[in-house]
Design a protein around this motif. Structure first.
Motif, short mmCIF file in Angstrom:
data_model
loop_
_atom_site.label_atom_id
_atom_site.label_comp_id
_atom_site.label_asym_id
_atom_site.label_seq_id
_atom_site.Cartn_x
_atom_site.Cartn_y
_atom_site.Cartn_z
N SER A 355 0.84 -1.20 0.00
CA SER A 355 0.00 0.00 0.00
C SER A 355 0.87 1.26 0.00
O SER A 355 1.97 1.27 0.58
N SER A 356 0.35 2.29 -0.62
CA SER A 356 1.08 3.57 -0.65
C SER A 356 1.19 4.20 0.73
O SER A 356 2.04 5.06 0.97
N SER A 357 0.34 3.77 1.65
CA SER A 357 0.37 4.30 3.02
C SER A 357 1.41 3.59 3.89
O SER A 357 1.70 4.02 5.01
N ALA A 358 1.96 2.49 3.37
CA ALA A 358 2.87 1.68 4.18
C ALA A 358 4.23 2.36 4.34
O ALA A 358 4.75 2.99 3.40
N ARG A 359 4.80 2.21 5.52
CA ARG A 359 6.18 2.67 5.76
C ARG A 359 7.11 1.51 5.43
O ARG A 359 6.67 0.40 5.14
#
Length: 435
Positions: A355-359
């Motif tokens: 996901s693009s939100s993942a660090r």
């Protein structure tokens, strides 16, 4: 013309009368006729067979009556009918009440044979005779009982195993015989069997399947999820996901051959066999839920601990294989002994896999097993939980001499904690060993 018509009617009436007076054979009665005080096993004269009305006309003590075709054997001579009656003599006047809803009648005395009828709980059927058939197994042990040839009240005939049948005899009025003693109803009947059973600890039957397969899901094999009676305090406890109950146990009422209502407790227990029960629990919603429960001889806490240790060793082997892994396309991956990871420069996997939100940090663990067919090509499955990302990311992995090969498991088939099938067009990643 009119004269001829009346003559024809008279002749037809005379013919019918003559046919009703002549016996076409004798049959064995298969089902009681209480209105005529006639019982199964009686040999009766048969006068007419109507394939249109599906009845026989038979003789009774007070004249003649019609009965459905299925209630009689095919008419033969009186001597042959007497021989046929011998076949049913072992179960003359014996009927059975069904203890299990949905109990099948089969075409052959084999538990895998075609089902010809499904019985309702408390339905009454006629037992005709006992046959030889294939043993019905409960795990590795055969169930107690016999294959019986039976007849339903609508004329269906076939084979039923007797384990869930309650046999009884009837008199000429169709009443159950009590052998002269006051019969105790099932509702009044209590036994110590259920007390003894409840003192064991009963777990979900899925636990047994996991243990037998050797593939234990540590997230689901939870020792506290069980049903049992404390013999000292007489406290009955029932704990399951979303259920946490405890009651004072004062006994049970036996309502059928293998079913018990627990006094003042919203639970009905059906005993399938000595190591398998069904608990029907009715909560505040009023909607009953059924739980299949089994006894387990193994220590569940020890099984869970052993599986955790196995997973720890599997992950440790990967970490010892190399301190880090590198890919020109998919970045650098470092797995740490505390199960944390750092995965940098993984933009080509965003957002199709990550996901693009993942660090680029998170935790990794061994969670799933491989099917036998996949275990020949892969070492296992790594499950990554990225910080900032809700869903987990799974990769099939294979340790090779020069590095680590990953295969994206997005879209793979996972069932009962086992990765069964690969994704249709999986992305393959290769990481070389870092220093």
């Amino acid at each position: 013309m009119k004269k001829l018509f009346f003559v024809s009617i008279i002749c037809l009436t005379a013919a019918l009368f003559a046919s009703c007076s002549k016996i076409m054979g004798h049959s064995v009665l298969l089902w009681n006729l209480p209105d005529y005080e006639m019982q199964d096993g009686d040999i009766v004269p048969v006068y007419i067979k109507s394939n249109i009305s599906h009845v026989y006309v038979i003789g009774t003590a007070n004249g003649k009556t019609e009965v459905p075709l299925w209630q009689l054997t095919e008419p033969v001579s009186k001597r042959k009918a007497a021989k046929q009656a011998q076949k049913f003599s072992g179960y003359t006047h014996v009927y059975a009440s069904v203890a299990l809803d949905g109990l099948p009648i089969r075409a052959e005395p084999v538990n895998t044979a075609k089902q010809v009828y499904r019985l309702r709980k408390d339905e009454t059927i006629k037992v005709l005779y006992k046959g030889q058939g294939q043993a019905v197994m409960a795990g590795k042990k055969p169930l107690e009982g016999d294959w019986l040839n039976v007849l339903t009240s609508d004329g269906t005939r076939g084979w039923c195993f007797s384990y869930n049948l309650r046999l009884f005899e009837t008199d000429r009025l169709g009443q159950k015989i009590t052998n002269g003693a006051e019969e105790t109803s099932d509702e009044e009947n209590t036994t110590s069997e259920i007390d003894t059973l409840l003192e064991g600890v009963w777990y979900p039957d899925s636990y047994k399947a996991m243990i037998d397969s050797g593939r234990i899901d540590t997230d689901k094999l939870i020792p506290s999820y069980n049903f049992h009676l404390d013999p000292e305090t007489k406290k009955l406890s029932f704990t399951m996901p979303k259920i946490r109950e405890e009651w004072e146990y004062t006994g049970a009422v036996q309502t059928s051959a293998n079913q018990y209502n627990l006094n003042d407790i919203p639970v009905v227990v059906t005993v399938r066999r000595s190591n398998f029960i069904v608990v029907r629990y009715t909560g505040e919603s009023g909607k009953p839920e059924d739980f299949n429960l089994v006894t387990i001889s193994e220590n569940i806490d020890e099984l869970v601990q052993a599986e955790r240790e196995r997973r720890e060793k599997e992950l440790e082997q990967i970490i010892l294989f190399a301190p880090s892994f590198q890919s020109e396309s998919y970045g650098q991956l470092k797995l740490n002994p505390d199960h944390s990871f750092v995965w940098s420069n993984n933009k080509l996997l965003v957002p199709s896999v990550i996901s693009s939100s993942a660090r680029n940090t998170g935790t990794v663990r061994i969670k799933y097993f491989l099917s036998k067919s996949l275990s020949a090509s892969y070492d296992g499955v790594l499950t990554f939980k990225f910080d900032g990302m809700e869903k987990e990311v799974n990769f099939l992995y294979k340790m090779e001499s020069s590095g680590l090969r990953f295969e994206d498991a997005t879209g793979a088939v996972i069932k009962n904690n086992i990765l069964m099938e690969r994704a249709l067009s999986p992305l393959v990643l290769f990481f070389s060993k870092g220093e």
